[in-house]
Design an enzyme around this catalytic site. Structure first.
Site, PDB file in Angstrom:
ATOM      1  N   CYS A   1      -0.274   4.039   2.202  1.00  0.00           N
ATOM      2  CA  CYS A   1      -0.225   4.104   3.591  1.00  0.00           C
ATOM      3  C   CYS A   1       1.354   4.095   4.119  1.00  0.00           C
ATOM      4  O   CYS A   1       1.803   4.815   5.040  1.00  0.00           O
ATOM      5  CB  CYS A   1      -0.557   2.546   4.070  1.00  0.00           C
ATOM      6  SG  CYS A   1      -2.154   1.839   3.329  1.00  0.00           S
ATOM      7  N   ASP A   2       2.204   3.700   3.201  1.00  0.00           N
ATOM      8  CA  ASP A   2       3.555   3.431   3.574  1.00  0.00           C
ATOM      9  C   ASP A   2       4.550   4.584   3.022  1.00  0.00           C
ATOM     10  O   ASP A   2       5.609   4.546   3.151  1.00  0.00           O
ATOM     11  CB  ASP A   2       4.072   2.251   3.683  1.00  0.00           C
ATOM     12  CG  ASP A   2       3.367   1.206   4.412  1.00  0.00           C
ATOM     13  OD1 ASP A   2       2.732   1.794   5.457  1.00  0.00           O
ATOM     14  OD2 ASP A   2       2.984   0.104   4.118  1.00  0.00           O
TER      15      ASP A   2
ATOM     16  N   CYS B   1       0.738  -1.294   0.006  1.00  0.00           N
ATOM     17  CA  CYS B   1       0.084   0.004  -0.177  1.00  0.00           C
ATOM     18  C   CYS B   1       0.816   1.370   0.044  1.00  0.00           C
ATOM     19  O   CYS B   1       1.560   1.719   1.056  1.00  0.00           O
ATOM     20  CB  CYS B   1      -0.697   0.062   1.092  1.00  0.00           C
ATOM     21  SG  CYS B   1      -1.883   1.464   1.549  1.00  0.00           S
TER      22      CYS B   1
END
Ligand code: NDP
Length: 313
Positions: free
Chosen positions: A137-138, A134
């Site tokens: 997300c990261d 992701c």
């Protein structure tokens, strides 16, 4: 034991849309959000192709709005995961978080799909240490660094483009000699100077200590031109598609050859009367937020009809 008329499992666009329709039909649906409240869209960037948002909308905000809209009409949205289910007779029995039992007259399965991994031992070894599925997300952790994105579809292009705005350099590792992604996504990738596409490339493994420092790539695998090269990377992002989330069903619902729930084609009915499926878990083809929402609507209408036909008040 609590008995509900309609249990909705999953809280992506399919689950929430089903909840909006079912609550407006006075069915008092109960929604279990699952492990990722709001579903996959909460981890994407802006959604630019959902009708009604000319400027696009943030995925997290859109799911918040859908939840509020469902709750406004009385949907009971709960935190929790369905850990066991017995669909052998009605009312169906489900277990929430391995503790609470509930009975349901009808069930809508809208559990979506999860990111696929290549199956390399190194993906597990470096989980949370440079391996991610992701980018939104990261990606933040890779500002000014070098990363690789695996895959050649729309997701891979979207993630590579997103990461190119944060990272110094982005490799795309593509197993074929072309990108499968749509033209518009390919053009976005092509417009970025810091994205380099490695075609005909497969990942053999990752290395680094304690976190990822590089990947070993095999080009033209299995041909006379086969070569191996190591690239220095700090992050390794998977974007090779998704697997429908059906494990909790334990084989009680018929799936197609790819593992998606089979519906009767015209409606959202599964092979078990009273159980309906909507969204990515039952859609190997379109997998869009708008199509998932449409299926959620159909599932709620199918539930309404089923309850009437079976005299359930
Ligand atoms: P896709 O199935 O479209 O693409 C998967 C990619 O990963 C392909 O390039 C495939 O290669 C590659 N791949 C699969 N398995 C492996 C493997 N084991 N090793 C190496 N590479 C592998 O999935 P997406 O997630 O990209 O897209 C899913 C759907 O969602 C599509 O319909 C897409 O259009 C849609 N989508 C739309 C977006 C948008 O419009 N904004 C954004 C994101 C997704 P190969 O081509 O060789 O099979």
């Amino acid at each position: 034991m609590e008995r509900v008329k309609c249990l909705i499992i999953g809280s992506g666009p399919a689950g929430y849309t089903a909840a909006i329709y079912a609550s407006r039909a006075n069915i008092a649906p109960v929604v279990y959000e699952g492990m990722q409240p709001g579903g996959q869209l909460t981890t994407t960037t802006d959604i630019e192709n959902f009708p009604g948002y000319p400027e696009g909308i943030n995925g997290f905000e859109m799911m918040e709005d859908l939840r509020k809209q469902a709750e406004r009409f009385g949907a009971d949205v709960r935190t929790g995961e369905i850990t066991a289910i017995d669909l052998s007779k009605r009312p169906f029995k489900v277990v929430v978080d391995e503790s609470t039992e509930i009975e349901a007259e009808t069930v809508i399965i809208s559990t979506g799909a999860s990111a696929k991994y290549l199956g390399l031992a190194d993906e597990k070894k470096y989980a949370g240490m440079g391996v991610s599925a992701c980018a939104t997300c990261d990606g933040f952790f890779y500002r000014g660094k070098t990363v690789a994105v695996v895959g050649g579809g729309d997701t891979a292009c979207e993630e590579a483009t997103y990461l190119s705005n944060l990272a110094k350099k982005v490799y795309m590792i593509v197993r074929k000699d072309y990108l499968r992604a749509s033209k518009v996504m390919q053009e976005r990738v092509a417009s970025k100077d810091n994205i380099e596409i490695l075609f005909n490339a497969n990942t053999a493994g990752l290395f680094g200590n304690p976190a990822v420092e590089g990947a070993r790539i095999v080009k033209f695998k299995g041909t006379p031109e086969e070569t191996t090269l190591d690239i220095a990377i700090d992050g390794f992002f998977l974007a090779i598609g998704h697997k429908p989330n059906t494990d909790f069903l334990g084989g009680q619902i018929e799936l197609d050859e790819l593992g998606y729930i089979k519906t009767d084609g015209y409606t959202t009915a599964t092979n078990v009367p009273g159980v309906f499926a909507a969204g990515d878990v039952a859609d190997p083809r379109y997998r869009q937020a708008i199509t998932a929402a449409g299926m959620g609507c159909k599932a709620a209408l199918d539930v309404e009809k089923f309850l009437v036909e079976n005299g359930i008040k």
